[in-house]
Design an enzyme around this catalytic site. Structure first.
Site, mmCIF file in Angstrom:
data_model
loop_
_atom_site.group_PDB
_atom_site.id
_atom_site.type_symbol
_atom_site.label_atom_id
_atom_site.label_comp_id
_atom_site.label_asym_id
_atom_site.label_seq_id
_atom_site.Cartn_x
_atom_site.Cartn_y
_atom_site.Cartn_z
ATOM 1 C CG ASP A 1 -2.057 -0.796 1.193
ATOM 2 O OD1 ASP A 1 -2.254 -1.458 0.184
ATOM 3 O OD2 ASP A 1 -2.903 -0.921 2.225
ATOM 4 N NE ARG B 1 -4.400 -1.683 -4.549
ATOM 5 C CZ ARG B 1 -3.945 -1.783 -3.244
ATOM 6 N NH1 ARG B 1 -3.717 -0.826 -2.349
ATOM 7 N NH2 ARG B 1 -3.882 -3.147 -2.794
ATOM 8 N NE ARG C 1 -6.566 5.763 4.898
ATOM 9 C CZ ARG C 1 -5.965 4.982 5.925
ATOM 10 N NH1 ARG C 1 -5.693 5.751 7.155
ATOM 11 N NH2 ARG C 1 -5.759 3.529 5.788
ATOM 12 C CD GLU D 1 -12.138 7.234 0.567
ATOM 13 O OE1 GLU D 1 -10.832 6.888 0.531
ATOM 14 O OE2 GLU D 1 -13.018 6.355 0.492
#
Ligand code: FDA
Length: 310
Positions: free
Chosen positions: A135, A187, A291, A295
């Site tokens: 990530d 990604r 988080r 968004e």
């Protein structure tokens, strides 16, 4: 710009310990919409359910704010346990890890502990035909993460490990170019952290335009591309781009988060596209959850309404 103001407001409010206490006490049931489970059996159950709809899973053990080397090693061991149990239950051990959770930036026995633990995890996942995605966290960690990614691809190959680029960062196009020699599995995301305007685009239109550029360039270069977004317009454009440039459907996949746009995930799978859902789980769910709320106001409304109902 408004997006940024909203995101900052949510992340500021939710970092207040009293707000965290209330959400932990009253919001647990609602959190389940986004966080599948606190334990391994629960996350594997969720992965199997998705499999019935032809959707793969990315398993993510949540573990932010892990401090000591011992905690990092313990966390890495939990990811190894997850891989073992996934394999034993016939779930593909495709996991995502944050290098900071396994010791990035801590030197132990002359080496970065994040790198040492990532090796252990990738070795185990590879043994079972799985995959590990590193990530991407906030911008001060990008250089080290990409350097460690390069080392790990050198050791395990580009079919065993991938990483993430964030389209809100000015630097990401250059980073993509610089990784091209690895033919990396990447990604592409828009980015989930609160970043200063010295390093990141603030306007959504710029972030979206850069997102398209990153995806198209990566696909055109012949690399495996994970199109990780819930943005339907972008998804349609990527489908079109693949069609006109003869990019085969096994060279890219759509990735979304657990609990978000489940309708779209199923539709894409039914249309014959590869789809994978990122399933976060574990007791350390609070920062991940905030988080997601940051968004979109829709998620904040969903939680507040649910909590008011009791
Ligand atoms: P955007 O935020 O522009 O939203 C487009 C549309 O999607 C919205 O209008 C809404 O309809 C829908 N939508 C988006 N988010 C939603 C939500 N939370 N709830 C409901 N609807 C929503 N980030 C990072 O910095 N590092 C990482 O490693 C990762 N990893 C990662 C993996 C995967 C599989 C995904 C899908 C995402 C990430 N992210 C990430 C998060 C990413 O950076 C980004 O914050 C979210 O994907 C939201 O942005 P979108 O691209 O979906 O579009």
């Amino acid at each position: 710009m408004l997006d940024q103001v909203y995101r900052k407001a949510v992340l500021t409010v939710t970092s207040n310990p009293n707000v965290e206490k209330i959400v932990r006490a009253r919001g647990k049931g609602l959190v389940k919409r986004f966080v599948a489970s606190e334990d391994i059996p629960g996350v594997l159950r969720a992965a199997k359910e998705l499999e019935q709809d032809g959707i793969g899973a990315i398993l993510d053990q949540l573990g932010e704010f892990i401090d000591s080397p011992e905690q990092c090693n313990e966390f890495a061991q939990q990811v190894l346990d997850l891989i073992e149990q996934a394999h034993a239950q016939g779930v593909e051990p495709y996991v995502s890890i944050k290098l900071s959770s396994v010791g990035q930036g801590k030197t132990v026995n002359g080496e970065d502990l994040g790198l040492t633990n990532a090796r252990r995890i990738i070795r185990k996942a590879s043994e079972y035909g799985g995959f590990v995605c590193l990530d991407m966290e906030d911008h001060p960690l990008v250089d080290l993460t990409l350097a460690q990614f390069r080392t790990l691809v050198g050791e395990f190959g580009n079919k065993a490990v991938g990483t993430v680029l964030q389209s809100y960062l000015f630097r990401s196009l250059k980073d993509r170019d610089s990784l091209d020699d690895l033919q990396p599995n990447i990604r592409m995301v828009k980015g989930a952290y609160l970043e200063p305007e010295t390093v990141a685009y603030k306007d959504k239109a710029d972030v979206d335009a850069n997102y398209r550029r990153l995806v198209y360039q990566h696909m055109k270069a012949g690399n495996y591309t994970n199109v990780a977004t819930h943005d339907e317009k972008i998804i349609d454009d990527v489908k079109h781009f693949a069609l006109i440039h003869d990019i085969p459907r096994d060279q890219f996949e759509f990735q979304m988060l657990y609990g978000i746009r489940r309708d779209l995930q199923k539709d894409l799978a039914m249309q014959g596209y590869r789809v994978r859902t990122y399933i976060a789980y574990g007791p350390a769910w609070y920062p991940y959850f905030t988080r997601r709320i940051a968004e979109t106001p829709r998620n904040a409304l969903f939680i507040v309404k649910g909590m008011l109902k009791g």
